[in-house]
Design a protein around this motif. Sequence first.
Motif, PDB file in Angstrom:
ATOM      1  N   GLU A  68      11.828 112.989  13.508  1.00  0.00           N
ATOM      2  CA  GLU A  68      10.772 112.600  14.444  1.00  0.00           C
ATOM      3  C   GLU A  68       9.845 111.564  13.810  1.00  0.00           C
ATOM      4  OE1 GLU A  68       6.972 114.537  16.879  1.00  0.00           O
ATOM      5  OE2 GLU A  68       8.244 115.818  15.637  1.00  0.00           O
ATOM      6  N   GLU A  69       9.487 111.775  12.559  1.00  0.00           N
ATOM      7  CA  GLU A  69       8.617 110.820  11.875  1.00  0.00           C
ATOM      8  C   GLU A  69       9.292 109.469  11.721  1.00  0.00           C
ATOM      9  OE1 GLU A  69       5.896 110.304   7.835  1.00  0.00           O
ATOM     10  OE2 GLU A  69       7.164 112.085   8.065  1.00  0.00           O
ATOM     11  N   ILE A  72       9.100 107.333  14.764  1.00  0.00           N
ATOM     12  CA  ILE A  72       7.793 106.693  14.943  1.00  0.00           C
ATOM     13  C   ILE A  72       7.722 105.401  14.131  1.00  0.00           C
ATOM     14  CG2 ILE A  72       5.319 106.933  14.457  1.00  0.00           C
ATOM     15  CD1 ILE A  72       5.653 109.931  15.097  1.00  0.00           C
ATOM     16  N   SER A  75      10.068 102.635  15.528  1.00  0.00           N
ATOM     17  CA  SER A  75       9.485 102.020  16.716  1.00  0.00           C
ATOM     18  C   SER A  75       8.415 101.005  16.332  1.00  0.00           C
ATOM     19  CB  SER A  75       8.896 103.111  17.617  1.00  0.00           C
ATOM     20  OG  SER A  75       8.269 102.552  18.743  1.00  0.00           O
ATOM     21  N   LEU A 246      -3.369 104.010  14.169  1.00  0.00           N
ATOM     22  CA  LEU A 246      -2.021 104.482  14.486  1.00  0.00           C
ATOM     23  C   LEU A 246      -2.137 105.808  15.242  1.00  0.00           C
ATOM     24  CD1 LEU A 246      -0.132 103.619  11.176  1.00  0.00           C
ATOM     25  CD2 LEU A 246      -0.222 102.310  13.307  1.00  0.00           C
ATOM     26  N   GLU A 247      -2.403 105.700  16.521  1.00  0.00           N
ATOM     27  CA  GLU A 247      -2.649 106.880  17.344  1.00  0.00           C
ATOM     28  C   GLU A 247      -1.410 107.774  17.452  1.00  0.00           C
ATOM     29  OE1 GLU A 247      -5.557 107.577  18.421  1.00  0.00           O
ATOM     30  OE2 GLU A 247      -6.705 105.710  18.593  1.00  0.00           O
ATOM     31  N   ASP A 248      -0.228 107.163  17.605  1.00  0.00           N
ATOM     32  CA  ASP A 248       0.998 107.952  17.741  1.00  0.00           C
ATOM     33  C   ASP A 248       1.298 108.738  16.466  1.00  0.00           C
ATOM     34  OD1 ASP A 248       1.294 106.992  20.280  1.00  0.00           O
ATOM     35  OD2 ASP A 248       2.891 105.570  19.796  1.00  0.00           O
ATOM     36  N   TYR A 249       1.095 108.094  15.316  1.00  0.00           N
ATOM     37  CA  TYR A 249       1.344 108.798  14.060  1.00  0.00           C
ATOM     38  C   TYR A 249       0.307 109.894  13.845  1.00  0.00           C
ATOM     39  CZ  TYR A 249       2.529 109.640   9.182  1.00  0.00           C
ATOM     40  OH  TYR A 249       2.914 110.242   8.006  1.00  0.00           O
ATOM     41  N   ASP A 250      -0.919 109.631  14.230  1.00  0.00           N
ATOM     42  CA  ASP A 250      -1.970 110.631  14.116  1.00  0.00           C
ATOM     43  C   ASP A 250      -1.632 111.865  14.957  1.00  0.00           C
ATOM     44  OD1 ASP A 250      -4.745 111.216  13.103  1.00  0.00           O
ATOM     45  OD2 ASP A 250      -5.138 111.368  15.258  1.00  0.00           O
ATOM     46  N   ALA A 251      -1.105 111.643  16.157  1.00  0.00           N
ATOM     47  CA  ALA A 251      -0.713 112.763  17.020  1.00  0.00           C
ATOM     48  C   ALA A 251       0.434 113.553  16.395  1.00  0.00           C
ATOM     49  CB  ALA A 251      -0.316 112.246  18.395  1.00  0.00           C
ATOM     50  N   PHE A 252       1.366 112.843  15.765  1.00  0.00           N
ATOM     51  CA  PHE A 252       2.470 113.508  15.059  1.00  0.00           C
ATOM     52  C   PHE A 252       1.930 114.411  13.946  1.00  0.00           C
ATOM     53  CE2 PHE A 252       4.828 113.280  11.048  1.00  0.00           C
ATOM     54  CZ  PHE A 252       6.023 113.925  11.386  1.00  0.00           C
ATOM     55  N   ARG A 255       0.135 117.445  15.440  1.00  0.00           N
ATOM     56  CA  ARG A 255       1.067 118.350  16.117  1.00  0.00           C
ATOM     57  C   ARG A 255       1.846 119.208  15.121  1.00  0.00           C
ATOM     58  NH1 ARG A 255       2.980 114.667  18.873  1.00  0.00           N
ATOM     59  NH2 ARG A 255       4.863 114.100  17.726  1.00  0.00           N
TER      60      ARG A 255
END
Length: 280
Positions: A68-69, A72, A75, A246-252, A255
């Motif tokens: 999953e990482e 990210i 992408s 890096l909002e997407d990585y922060d959410a990862f 989570r």
Amino acid sequence: MTGGTVEMTGETLEMTGETLEMTGETLEMTDGILEVKDGISEMKDKILEYWDYRSSDYHTEYAKCMDEEMEIWKSLFYEILLTDKKIRAVEIGTGPGILAISLASMGHDVTGVDLSENMLEKAAENARKKGVDVSLVQGDAEEIPLCDGEYDFVLSKYLLWTLPQPDKFINECSRLLKDGGLMMIIDGLWFQNPDGTEKESSRNDRFNELYSGVKPNLPLAKNNTPERITSLAQSHGFEAVSWRFLEDYDAFLERNDPSGHSAGYIQPPHMILAKKISQT
């Protein structure tokens, strides 16, 4: 020292005919060899000792979700590189190698550099698990043992705050890059509370022991803002500088490790992009 002789008798350092003077340096005996070490060298010894120690558990809380990482990061690389052509890239301070492995899995030629050989062993193990080839090199981020002008992309993650001389690192990035090459720096605010006060303890006891005399001498350990890094890049021959969180990585991160995210992050990690100014 001018003239004279340094003699070792047992564990005693003796001088014959001259006076030994040390200013801002220390003498250390390693395997029978007398070494002169300045303050920077001593700090780097402690930094290396800490990251060798941390190699056993660093980022392991995310091991179960490495795929999953990697998606990210892949992408993000597709977005910022804007090319399907094979490029040469180097990740400095690669640690367990997640970014380098992600980039290599896209078909690029990637080298990972780290001061810690123990970290490089972890990166090699992760690369084997993912079936990709990454060249791994032991080296100091402020004196990188790679050739001038051979890379299209230089990247680092959570490295800049650890460096005693970040100016030298930016110069090294410029040296490695081709004209027009891209530099990516990812970092964050690690040692302060949301109100700007400093956290009493952000790491484990080993960190506090080894970094107690080091952290005050790291220019970007405190207030490591994207604006400061942007200014640093611009002052060392980079242009077209931009940054974002890096909002997407922060959410990862939140989570998959909510307690660690809450303790370590007061805002999302930031990414700075800069292009080396062409010399022609």
